[in-house]
Design an enzyme around this catalytic site. Structure first.
Site, PDB file in Angstrom:
ATOM      1  N   ARG A 172       0.771  -1.185  -0.056  1.00  0.00           N
ATOM      2  CA  ARG A 172       0.097   0.029  -0.045  1.00  0.00           C
ATOM      3  C   ARG A 172       0.922   1.374   0.067  1.00  0.00           C
ATOM      4  O   ARG A 172       0.247   2.448  -0.062  1.00  0.00           O
ATOM      5  CB  ARG A 172      -0.720   0.071   1.141  1.00  0.00           C
ATOM      6  CG  ARG A 172      -2.002   1.166   1.190  1.00  0.00           C
ATOM      7  CD  ARG A 172      -3.164   0.966   2.131  1.00  0.00           C
ATOM      8  NE  ARG A 172      -2.584   0.633   3.433  1.00  0.00           N
ATOM      9  CZ  ARG A 172      -2.289   1.221   4.212  1.00  0.00           C
ATOM     10  NH1 ARG A 172      -1.750   2.541   4.164  1.00  0.00           N
ATOM     11  NH2 ARG A 172      -1.831   0.703   5.501  1.00  0.00           N
ATOM     12  N   TYR A 193     -14.744  10.496 -19.724  1.00  0.00           N
ATOM     13  CA  TYR A 193     -14.960   9.159 -19.325  1.00  0.00           C
ATOM     14  C   TYR A 193     -16.326   9.131 -18.332  1.00  0.00           C
ATOM     15  O   TYR A 193     -15.960  10.120 -17.339  1.00  0.00           O
ATOM     16  CB  TYR A 193     -13.959   8.303 -18.709  1.00  0.00           C
ATOM     17  CG  TYR A 193     -14.382   7.047 -18.358  1.00  0.00           C
ATOM     18  CD1 TYR A 193     -14.485   6.051 -19.105  1.00  0.00           C
ATOM     19  CD2 TYR A 193     -14.343   6.797 -17.112  1.00  0.00           C
ATOM     20  CE1 TYR A 193     -14.877   4.690 -18.798  1.00  0.00           C
ATOM     21  CE2 TYR A 193     -14.597   5.401 -16.560  1.00  0.00           C
ATOM     22  CZ  TYR A 193     -15.191   4.554 -17.283  1.00  0.00           C
ATOM     23  OH  TYR A 193     -15.389   3.174 -16.911  1.00  0.00           O
ATOM     24  N   ASP A 205      -6.461  12.310 -19.122  1.00  0.00           N
ATOM     25  CA  ASP A 205      -6.685  10.727 -19.032  1.00  0.00           C
ATOM     26  C   ASP A 205      -6.340  10.344 -20.494  1.00  0.00           C
ATOM     27  O   ASP A 205      -6.786  10.778 -21.552  1.00  0.00           O
ATOM     28  CB  ASP A 205      -8.095  10.446 -19.023  1.00  0.00           C
ATOM     29  CG  ASP A 205      -8.474   9.105 -18.895  1.00  0.00           C
ATOM     30  OD1 ASP A 205      -7.616   8.297 -19.502  1.00  0.00           O
ATOM     31  OD2 ASP A 205      -9.531   8.870 -18.181  1.00  0.00           O
ATOM     32  N   LYS A 224      -7.435  -1.189 -19.920  1.00  0.00           N
ATOM     33  CA  LYS A 224      -7.624  -1.150 -21.624  1.00  0.00           C
ATOM     34  C   LYS A 224      -6.127  -1.500 -22.399  1.00  0.00           C
ATOM     35  O   LYS A 224      -6.131  -2.666 -22.510  1.00  0.00           O
ATOM     36  CB  LYS A 224      -8.214   0.399 -21.987  1.00  0.00           C
ATOM     37  CG  LYS A 224      -9.030   0.708 -20.756  1.00  0.00           C
ATOM     38  CD  LYS A 224     -10.437   0.059 -21.199  1.00  0.00           C
ATOM     39  CE  LYS A 224     -11.311   0.446 -19.798  1.00  0.00           C
ATOM     40  NZ  LYS A 224     -11.640   1.959 -19.553  1.00  0.00           N
TER      41      LYS A 224
HETATM   42  C1  LIG Z   1     -12.057   2.587 -18.646  1.00  0.00           C
HETATM   43  C2  LIG Z   1     -11.790   3.866 -18.412  1.00  0.00           C
HETATM   44  C3  LIG Z   1     -11.404   4.613 -17.145  1.00  0.00           C
HETATM   45  C4  LIG Z   1     -11.700   3.898 -15.849  1.00  0.00           C
HETATM   46  O1  LIG Z   1     -10.786   2.708 -15.676  1.00  0.00           O
HETATM   47  P1  LIG Z   1     -11.119   1.572 -14.732  1.00  0.00           P
HETATM   48  O2  LIG Z   1     -10.078   0.410 -14.682  1.00  0.00           O
HETATM   49  O3  LIG Z   1     -12.363   0.745 -15.326  1.00  0.00           O
HETATM   50  O4  LIG Z   1     -11.268   2.023 -13.328  1.00  0.00           O
HETATM   51  C5  LIG Z   1     -11.001   5.691 -17.283  1.00  0.00           C
HETATM   52  N1  LIG Z   1     -10.826   6.526 -18.318  1.00  0.00           N
HETATM   53  C6  LIG Z   1     -10.994   6.068 -19.615  1.00  0.00           C
HETATM   54  C7  LIG Z   1     -10.907   6.624 -20.581  1.00  0.00           C
HETATM   55  C8  LIG Z   1     -11.480   4.798 -19.347  1.00  0.00           C
HETATM   56  O5  LIG Z   1     -11.685   4.047 -20.778  1.00  0.00           O
END
Ligand SMILES: *Cc1c(COP(=O)(O)O)cnc(C)c1O
Length: 375
Positions: free
Chosen positions: A43, A97, A168, A193
């Protein structure tokens, strides 16, 4: 060194005893502390498997340091809560998102944090800045219309006003876009992803300058969203093929986007690599490849979208994106289901809009599947 090489080699923590070529999996949650320079604990974001992943991502994103989390949302929520407090204000792109949007609207008020959502236009973002603005949060390309934000322009606005910038970068991947080189302070990924790339791990990360990451780490230790050793190992292993996967996915996506654009049953195609895309010129100045998500609207007079999805044989209707397998979803029925019809219309998300996450399969097989389902 180039990205392909960094993907394979950077961050690897070799075992001196066995001289194996991979980072071993350190499963311990208990580490001896006598004579240690600092206490190691999962952690605290400082185990060898966490460090190996962070080093690889830092090398790919031209960043100094980072933290790896149990989900993309853990990374996003930790960054926001670590850097903002009561009385502070954030400016966010309205089409970020859905999970981030929901986090902001349902949690920030309780902490006394103000926020404004604006379009992805850099001048609109600048206009929304107030004296108490401490963060600008953008996403490019955005979901699901792949809108392109002028990253350099946003970074300049923020620097003039002494505001931390967060992007992001999930859809772009570190292979196609490196926002730190364009002046952005913090780069976030949902590793679930493309970084993971096989639709089998949930993780996230933030990378940036040493000082900011240290500030975030102090809160991250309290919030507790770190990633476990086994998933760190899977993520590190996946990232070795990130460059080859993404290159192939982008090539497939471009071909599919071009062929969809010519199809009589397709009304409109959204892909930043197409000249017809409104963000194409900006994308060319800040992206090396245009990503592997293609959104399109079928002509509802000639093909019912739900029927089209059911008739696909190879491409599965599924949520998420970025894996080696191609999947498709209807944003109106999944990611943007909670919005009202008016809200969806405002964002340009119609019932006939479909989002295709292109995988690494043979492109002709993918196009044949789309063709037969449209027929
Ligand atoms: C899926 C996604 C997230 C969130 O990610 P998790 O791993 O599902 O928490 C954030 N930003 C974008 C652009 C995403 O596609």
């Amino acid at each position: 060194m180039k990205k392909e090489t960094l993907c394979v080699h950077s961050g690897t923590c070799r075992d001196r005893e066995t001289r194996g070529v991979n980072t071993p999996v350190f499963t311990s949650t208990s580490f001896e502390y006598l004579d240690a320079a600092h206490t190691v604990y999962p952690r605290y974001f400082n185990t060898p498997n966490q460090r190996a992943v962070v080093e690889k991502l830092c090398a790919l994103e031209s960043a100094e340091d980072g933290l790896v989390f149990g989900s993309g949302m853990a990374a996003i929520s930790t960054v926001v809560l670590a850097l903002l407090g009561s009385g502070d204000h954030a400016v966010l792109q309205e089409d970020i998102y859905g999970g981030t949007h929901h986090f902001v609207t349902s949690e920030l008020e309780r902490f006394g944090i103000g926020y404004t959502f604006v379009s992805n236009d850099a001048s609109e973002i600048e206009k929304a800045v107030r004296d108490e603005t401490r963060m600008i949060f953008i996403e490019s390309p955005s979901n699901p219309l792949l809108k392109i934000t002028d990253i350099r322009a946003v970074a300049e606005t923020a620097k003039r006003n002494n505001i931390v910038t967060v992007i992001d970068n999930t859809f772009a991947t570190p292979i196609n876009q490196n926002p730190a080189e364009l002046g952005i302070d913090l780069v976030i990924h949902s590793g679930t992803k493309y970084l993971g790339g096989h639709s089998d791990i949930c993780c996230g990360a933030v990378v940036g300058g040493r000082t900011l990451i240290e500030r975030i780490r102090n809160s991250a230790v309290n919030l507790g969203g770190s990633l476990n050793a086994l998933d760190c190992y899977l993520l590190e292993r996946s990232m070795k093929t990130l460059a080859v996967r993404v290159e192939r996915q982008c090539r497939n996506a471009r071909q599919i986007a071009e062929s969809l654009q010519e199809h009589p049953k397709v009304k409109r195609v959204y892909y930043p690599g197409l000249k017809s895309h409104p963000g194409h010129e900006t994308a060319r100045t800040q992206m090396k490849g245009f990503g592997a998500v293609v959104s399109f609207e079928v002509d509802e007079g000639r093909t019912r979208p739900a029927e089209f999805i059911r008739r696909l044989r190879l491409i599965r209707p599924a949520v998420s994106l970025g894996g080696v397998e191609s999947i498709i979803c209807s944003p109106a029925a999944t990611s943007h289901e909670k919005l009202s019809d008016e809200e969806r219309a405002g964002l340009g998300i119609t019932g006939s809009l479909l989002r295709l996450s292109v995988g690494i399969e043979d492109c002709e097989d993918l196009m044949a599947d789309i063709e037969q389902a449209l027929a």
